[in-house]
Design an enzyme around this catalytic site. Sequence first.
Site, PDB file in Angstrom:
ATOM      1  N   GLU A  91       0.815  -1.219   0.000  1.00  0.00           N
ATOM      2  CA  GLU A  91       0.000   0.000   0.000  1.00  0.00           C
ATOM      3  C   GLU A  91       0.849   1.270   0.000  1.00  0.00           C
ATOM      4  O   GLU A  91       0.503   2.259  -0.642  1.00  0.00           O
ATOM      5  CB  GLU A  91      -0.949   0.009   1.206  1.00  0.00           C
ATOM      6  CG  GLU A  91      -2.147  -0.938   1.099  1.00  0.00           C
ATOM      7  CD  GLU A  91      -1.797  -2.408   1.306  1.00  0.00           C
ATOM      8  OE1 GLU A  91      -0.646  -2.705   1.676  1.00  0.00           O
ATOM      9  OE2 GLU A  91      -2.682  -3.258   1.096  1.00  0.00           O
ATOM     10  N   HIS A 117     -11.314  -5.784   9.130  1.00  0.00           N
ATOM     11  CA  HIS A 117     -11.997  -5.597   7.845  1.00  0.00           C
ATOM     12  C   HIS A 117     -13.278  -4.791   8.055  1.00  0.00           C
ATOM     13  O   HIS A 117     -14.238  -4.943   7.303  1.00  0.00           O
ATOM     14  CB  HIS A 117     -12.365  -6.949   7.211  1.00  0.00           C
ATOM     15  CG  HIS A 117     -11.194  -7.705   6.678  1.00  0.00           C
ATOM     16  ND1 HIS A 117     -10.319  -8.386   7.479  1.00  0.00           N
ATOM     17  CD2 HIS A 117     -10.745  -7.881   5.408  1.00  0.00           C
ATOM     18  CE1 HIS A 117      -9.390  -8.963   6.730  1.00  0.00           C
ATOM     19  NE2 HIS A 117      -9.626  -8.661   5.470  1.00  0.00           N
TER      20      HIS A 117
END
Length: 668
Positions: A407, A474
């Site tokens: 990322e 998540h």
Amino acid sequence: MPEHFTRDLAFDYKKYDFPNQQLLELFQALLKPRMIEEKMLILLRQGKISKWFSGIGQEAISVGVTMAMQEKEYILPMHRNLGVFTSRNIPLYRLFSQWQGKASGFTKGRDRSFHFGTQEYKIVGMISHLGPQLGVADGIALAHKIRNEKQVTAVFTGEGGTSEGDFHEALNIASVWDLPVIFCIENNGYGLSTPTTEQYRCEHLADRAAGYGMESHIIDGNNILEVYAKVSEIASSMRENPRPVLLEFKTFRRRGHEEASGTKYVPEDLMQTWEKKDPVTNFREYLVAENILTENQLQEISDEISSEIEEHLQLAFSEAPVEANLKNELQDVYETAEEFKIFPSEDTQEIRFVDAIAQSIYESMQRHPDLVLMGQDIAEYGGVFKITEGMLERYGKDRVRNTPICESAIVSTAVGLAINGMKAMVEMQFGDFVSSGFNPIVNYLAKLKYRWDQSANVVIRMPCGAGVGAGPFHSQSNEAWFTKVPGLKVIYPAFPYDAKGLLNAAFNDPNPVLFFEHKALYRSIRQEVPKDYYTLEIGEAAVIQEGEKVSVVTYGAGVHWALESLKEEKMEDIELIDLRCLQPLDVDMICESVSKTGKVLILTEDSLFGSLASEISAIITENCFEKLDAPVLRVGSLETPIPFAAALEEQYLPKQRFKEKLQYLIEY
Ligand SMILES: Cc1ncc(C[n+]2csc(CCOP(=O)(O)OP(=O)(O)O)c2C)c(N)n1
């Protein structure tokens, strides 16, 4: 033999066959940063300039690499690379003004030393965090590659910086994507006070290239001709055959990490060894010995540089210090977006939230041929939420890119694409993973415009939120990590119509935008949405339901929880505001509503402490205190991580507490 020529040279310059004129040009370029630094040391001692990172003894690398590049090619230097700036012929007074925080510098006094970039000279300076610029170089090179421009990009790091994850990520991306980046490691023996033995364990850092499937070379960084010859050759071959190359330049840091910090941890014999390898003295002595440079010429060159330095220093010193101007400071945080609005047509169809986002991306790719999509598994697989399905077939592999799991460097790559004239979208596979890309977002992207007036058209999509039994990693609502960082815009729609219009607007906006998409809404919320392309204004909230009793201010899934509760509990006359955008925030609409109702409940899915709800509460208290008939109330999730099991998650989320608090306010 001239008098000062007293020892054997450290390098065999003779084996390089360059015309004399070129040798003299290289010498002049090499001498300039040295003479500037010698002057700086004096000024520093006199307290006339600030912090200084000396590159004395390492100039051959900056100068050799820069001279080997074409002027139109980007270079991303570090804090010891004065030679890059001087070899690009930046007027010295601008550099001096930059170091003194003056307006003729490159950052209007907002950043110091070499922390700036300039499109005019194709230099993109570092941020203090060292590593992120390696990924930025990837992005710049990717833009060149997509446009088939046959240009290379050079980026610098010290050996200390190679221990950062960004180094690994950036090299890996460049390798997987065959990007023409010259990664230059200046191995100068110490990272601040840490010797190489405590920094890494491979014999040569160049050896790491094998692990990335990449070509590498070890170059004597003190030999200007070796640097220039090898980099010239490698760069020409990379222009024809795009690929990354790792170069390890062996050199030594002869002064302290920063001036005045000393070198007492460096053994004296090491200093002496490297002094003998000084790149400037050796080359000068060679040129003089070979009669390529006469004593007179040497004097002339030194005098010329010296008077240039003096003249430009006077210019910088005579410039008035920058004055604080509140308006300028505030308005330079964001790039002004062009007036651009496309109104929605009346031809609509009912689609899901997820379809609205997909439509926006699809249509924006059509409108902006320079928009590149990047994310994990977004190409053939279509992304884990299938939002980018079909984009690869339609727009091709150059513009729809699967990324490795990295990322940080991917956000940096997006920055590089933007700097080199393109637009980028990064899909975080789950918004939670943005923590691995946090640094380049909050430090690089957010501060670019303010620091050196560089806009960055980057959209980061953030599938977020709980209620789907996805557990602590998540499900997070991490919008407040970003709403407090000046320079970022944050959008968080609750309906398909808003999602499409606002995402379209985000792709048009020249500023970095974080676009939050609640996963639980993806396939549960449907709405009539215009079939054609349209944009909505970023920063405008919406009144979903008008009322007089209490204002409920919320966003994202909160809007739907509020709507459900109002219906279930038959709570009437409640005004419901959907913020839609969190930064900029529609303070006017919030205050208008609260002034009318006198009571307000702010609902967020985030835990309350430090949340956007807290900020809104403070804004209301400060601005509408006299209109209030009850305390400003907030309701949010528990101060715990987000649990997995259904009963725990339900207790964590604020749905039930919302009803109770609203009832309390109604009755207050
Ligand atoms: C992420 C981060 N950690 C720590 C620092 C503090 N710091 C600045 S420069 C430096 C040493 C860098 O060493 P190296 O990369 O070898 O470059 P050199 O200074 O030797 O040229 C350190 C530790 C920083 N700027 N950024």
